[in-house]
Design a protein around this motif. Sequence first.
Motif, short mmCIF file in Angstrom:
data_model
loop_
_atom_site.label_atom_id
_atom_site.label_comp_id
_atom_site.label_asym_id
_atom_site.label_seq_id
_atom_site.Cartn_x
_atom_site.Cartn_y
_atom_site.Cartn_z
N THR A 1 0.86 -1.18 0.00
CA THR A 1 0.00 0.00 0.00
C THR A 1 0.90 1.24 0.00
N GLY A 2 0.30 2.40 -0.28
CA GLY A 2 1.10 3.63 -0.32
C GLY A 2 2.12 3.60 -1.45
N ALA A 3 1.74 2.95 -2.57
CA ALA A 3 2.74 2.70 -3.62
C ALA A 3 3.26 3.97 -4.27
N SER A 4 2.53 5.10 -4.12
CA SER A 4 3.00 6.33 -4.75
C SER A 4 3.89 7.15 -3.80
N GLY A 5 4.08 6.66 -2.58
CA GLY A 5 4.85 7.43 -1.60
C GLY A 5 6.35 7.19 -1.70
N VAL B 1 4.19 -3.91 8.83
CA VAL B 1 3.79 -2.51 8.98
C VAL B 1 5.00 -1.64 9.32
N GLY B 2 5.23 -0.63 8.47
CA GLY B 2 6.30 0.33 8.75
C GLY B 2 5.78 1.70 9.11
N THR B 3 4.48 1.91 8.93
CA THR B 3 3.87 3.21 9.23
C THR B 3 4.12 3.59 10.68
N ARG C 1 5.32 -5.41 13.07
CA ARG C 1 5.43 -3.95 12.95
C ARG C 1 6.79 -3.53 13.48
N ALA C 2 7.45 -2.64 12.77
CA ALA C 2 8.71 -2.07 13.27
C ALA C 2 8.74 -0.60 12.90
N SER C 3 9.18 0.21 13.84
CA SER C 3 9.30 1.64 13.54
C SER C 3 10.52 1.89 12.66
N ASN C 4 11.38 0.88 12.53
CA ASN C 4 12.58 1.05 11.70
C ASN C 4 13.03 -0.33 11.22
N PHE C 5 13.15 -0.47 9.91
CA PHE C 5 13.50 -1.77 9.33
C PHE C 5 14.96 -1.84 8.91
N SER C 6 15.84 -1.05 9.54
CA SER C 6 17.27 -1.17 9.20
C SER C 6 18.00 -2.02 10.24
N HIS D 1 14.97 14.46 10.35
CA HIS D 1 14.35 13.89 9.15
C HIS D 1 14.05 14.98 8.14
N HIS D 2 13.76 14.54 6.92
CA HIS D 2 13.40 15.42 5.81
C HIS D 2 12.19 16.30 6.16
N ASN D 3 12.06 17.38 5.40
CA ASN D 3 11.04 18.37 5.74
C ASN D 3 9.61 17.93 5.40
N GLY D 4 9.43 16.71 4.82
CA GLY D 4 8.08 16.23 4.53
C GLY D 4 7.56 15.26 5.57
N LYS D 5 8.34 14.97 6.60
CA LYS D 5 7.89 13.97 7.59
C LYS D 5 6.73 14.52 8.41
N LEU D 6 5.71 13.68 8.62
CA LEU D 6 4.50 14.14 9.31
C LEU D 6 4.64 14.09 10.83
P1 NAD Z 1 5.04 9.59 2.00
O1 NAD Z 1 4.27 10.80 2.45
O2 NAD Z 1 6.05 9.74 0.93
O3 NAD Z 1 4.00 8.46 1.51
C1 NAD Z 1 2.81 8.20 2.18
C2 NAD Z 1 1.89 7.35 1.31
O4 NAD Z 1 0.63 7.28 1.97
C3 NAD Z 1 1.62 7.95 -0.05
O5 NAD Z 1 1.49 6.90 -1.00
C4 NAD Z 1 0.30 8.66 0.12
O6 NAD Z 1 -0.47 8.72 -1.11
C5 NAD Z 1 -0.39 7.76 1.11
N1 NAD Z 1 -1.36 8.50 1.88
C6 NAD Z 1 -1.18 9.63 2.58
N2 NAD Z 1 -2.32 10.02 3.16
C7 NAD Z 1 -3.26 9.10 2.82
C8 NAD Z 1 -4.63 8.95 3.09
N3 NAD Z 1 -5.29 9.80 3.87
N4 NAD Z 1 -5.27 7.87 2.56
C9 NAD Z 1 -4.61 6.99 1.78
N5 NAD Z 1 -3.29 7.08 1.48
C10 NAD Z 1 -2.64 8.13 1.99
O7 NAD Z 1 5.67 8.97 3.32
P2 NAD Z 1 6.90 7.94 3.44
O8 NAD Z 1 8.16 8.72 3.64
O9 NAD Z 1 6.82 6.92 2.36
O10 NAD Z 1 6.58 7.29 4.87
C11 NAD Z 1 5.38 6.53 5.05
C12 NAD Z 1 5.35 6.03 6.49
O11 NAD Z 1 6.42 5.10 6.69
C13 NAD Z 1 5.53 7.12 7.56
O12 NAD Z 1 4.70 6.81 8.66
C14 NAD Z 1 6.99 6.99 7.95
O13 NAD Z 1 7.27 7.44 9.25
C15 NAD Z 1 7.17 5.49 7.83
N6 NAD Z 1 8.55 5.04 7.63
C16 NAD Z 1 8.91 3.93 8.33
C17 NAD Z 1 10.16 3.38 8.14
C18 NAD Z 1 10.50 2.09 8.86
O14 NAD Z 1 11.62 1.56 8.68
N7 NAD Z 1 9.58 1.53 9.64
C19 NAD Z 1 11.06 3.97 7.27
C20 NAD Z 1 10.67 5.10 6.56
C21 NAD Z 1 9.38 5.63 6.75
#
Ligand code: NAD
Length: 273
Positions: free
Chosen positions: A9-13, A97-99, A121-126, A154-159
């Motif tokens: 999921t989130g394939a465009s992210g 889950v990485g979210t 689930r892991a907050s970090n997969f490294s 982190h980068h300026n796009g992190k939520l």
């Molecule tokens: P990103 O913003 O680039 O991508 C997020 C994705 O979610 C996009 O595909 C976007 O379209 C989708 N999305 C956003 N809001 C949505 C909504 N309301 N409904 C449906 N889809 C939605 O973010 P990213 O940098 O790819 O990071 C994604 C998540 O992964 C973050 O929570 C980040 O902290 C986490 N992350 C975890 C690890 C790990 O190792 N566990 C590493 C990097 C990032």
Amino acid sequence: MGGHRVAITGASGRMGGELLAAAADDDAAEFVLAVSRTPEAVASGDAPNAPDAVVADSDLEAALADYDVDVLVDFTVPEASVEYLRAAATNGVAVVVGTTGYDDADLATLDAVAESVPFLRASNFSRGVAALRRAVRSAVGALPGYDIEVTETHHNGKLDAPSGTALTILDDIDEARGDDAKRVHGREGDQPREGDEIGVHARRAGDVTGEHEIILAGNEEVIELTHRAGSRGIFAAGALDAATWLVGRDPGRYDFDAVLDADRDAGDTGASQ
Ligand code: NAD
């Protein structure tokens, strides 16, 4: 092509793009489904091992069944993720889950999912952060009474802030100290350090992939433990390793450390050649 069948999921992210790229090198998995709320923005192209289909997230539940998915890898946002994971649980699909950034209600949903399907689930997969966490636990245990501060960049796009990884490290510190220390997020004005508090600092700048620094300071000495991620590819590779490891296990919660232990036993350390 064989092996277990993976959907993301989130394939465009950002991470979605990394998973699409990493899948090309993943011989163990068959990459069948890329899911996004904006499927037109998914750059899967003609890459080797490109997904069989790219679908809108509204079609996720039907697509999981249609494409006979074994495991779903989710790096999105909490509000979307909980719905995706529910759909996976309904279909008996394992989840990686990485979210990050879930609130307590979200976490209760994740608990329910973990009761019905294999869940990791892991907050970090490294691998490096797994090693950093061990080093932090060891240093904290060896240095009672030292002041501890955790800083992440982190980068300026992190939520979410602080990062999920920083929160995991803070939990590790609590566990190693056997307490539940007050966390002070940034400081401003008259705010002298109190007792065992832990300072937490989140910086957002440019395109930094992810940095975590822990300092432990006593009188006349400071220990600094730092991890810097060089690319998101390490997270994608770790998550796909976890997916391979998870398929076929009993429902329940699993830890990324178990995946790394299995890799070490098999002689795969992820080190560069
Ligand atoms: P990103 O913003 O680039 O991508 C997020 C994705 O979610 C996009 O595909 C976007 O379209 C989708 N999305 C956003 N809001 C949505 C909504 N309301 N409904 C449906 N889809 C939605 O973010 P990213 O940098 O790819 O990071 C994604 C998540 O992964 C973050 O929570 C980040 O902290 C986490 N992350 C975890 C690890 C790990 O190792 N566990 C590493 C990097 C990032």
